[in-house]
Design a protein around this motif. Structure first.
Motif, PDB file in Angstrom:
ATOM      1  N   ALA A  62       0.825  -1.207   0.000  1.00  0.00           N
ATOM      2  CA  ALA A  62       0.000   0.000   0.000  1.00  0.00           C
ATOM      3  C   ALA A  62       0.863   1.264   0.000  1.00  0.00           C
ATOM      4  CB  ALA A  62      -0.941  -0.003   1.209  1.00  0.00           C
ATOM      5  N   GLY A  66       0.990   3.930  -3.031  1.00  0.00           N
ATOM      6  CA  GLY A  66       0.693   5.331  -2.718  1.00  0.00           C
ATOM      7  C   GLY A  66       1.852   6.257  -3.045  1.00  0.00           C
ATOM      8  N   ARG A  67       3.057   5.817  -2.740  1.00  0.00           N
ATOM      9  CA  ARG A  67       4.236   6.634  -3.030  1.00  0.00           C
ATOM     10  C   ARG A  67       4.416   6.788  -4.536  1.00  0.00           C
ATOM     11  NH1 ARG A  67       9.818   6.341  -3.933  1.00  0.00           N
ATOM     12  NH2 ARG A  67      10.989   7.915  -2.801  1.00  0.00           N
ATOM     13  N   ARG A  69       2.098   6.664  -6.859  1.00  0.00           N
ATOM     14  CA  ARG A  69       1.059   7.576  -7.359  1.00  0.00           C
ATOM     15  C   ARG A  69       1.390   9.026  -7.036  1.00  0.00           C
ATOM     16  NH1 ARG A  69      -4.739   5.933  -5.761  1.00  0.00           N
ATOM     17  NH2 ARG A  69      -5.171   7.597  -7.231  1.00  0.00           N
TER      18      ARG A  69
END
Length: 122
Positions: A62, A66-67, A69
């Motif tokens: 996750a 997230g990083r 994106r």
């Protein structure tokens, strides 16, 4: 237990991808070690799910997604800003007033001694 905790501790000293690799590595170590222990002591690898390891694996994935994106999003914003900056710079540099301003700024910088290499901080 000790190997996975040492791995996690060392990984937390790194920023960015090192931290993510640490989370995923910790999760993998925990999954493998807990599965091996369950197989050894309980005679079944699936007798006890390695929940802590799976949670760390999920968190690592996750955080990595997230990083990634966030990095792509900020890269797009920087690209847009670069286009605007380049067009403004070009229009300023092409005008006679802009050129005169640059010549004046260059003289001021030389006059107060900021053209020396020791003052540049970038």
């Amino acid at each position: 237990g000790n190997i996975s905790m040492a791995w996690l501790t060392i990984a937390n000293t790194f920023a960015g991808d090192g931290f993510i690799i640490g989370l995923v590595g910790y999760g993998l170590i925990r999954v493998v070690s807990e599965t091996a222990l369950a197989s050894w002591y309980l005679h079944s690898a699936l007798a006890r799910l390695p929940t802590v390891g799976l949670l760390f694996l999920a968190c690592g994935v996750a955080v990595a997604v997230g990083r990634r994106r966030a990095m792509l999003s900020s890269s797009k914003l920087i690209d847009q800003d670069q286009v605007v900056y380049d067009s403004l710079w070009q229009s300023l540099y092409e005008s006679e007033d802009g050129k005169a301003g640059f010549v004046h700024l260059d003289k001021v910088v030389q006059m107060i001694g900021l053209d020396a290499g020791s003052h540049c901080r970038q």
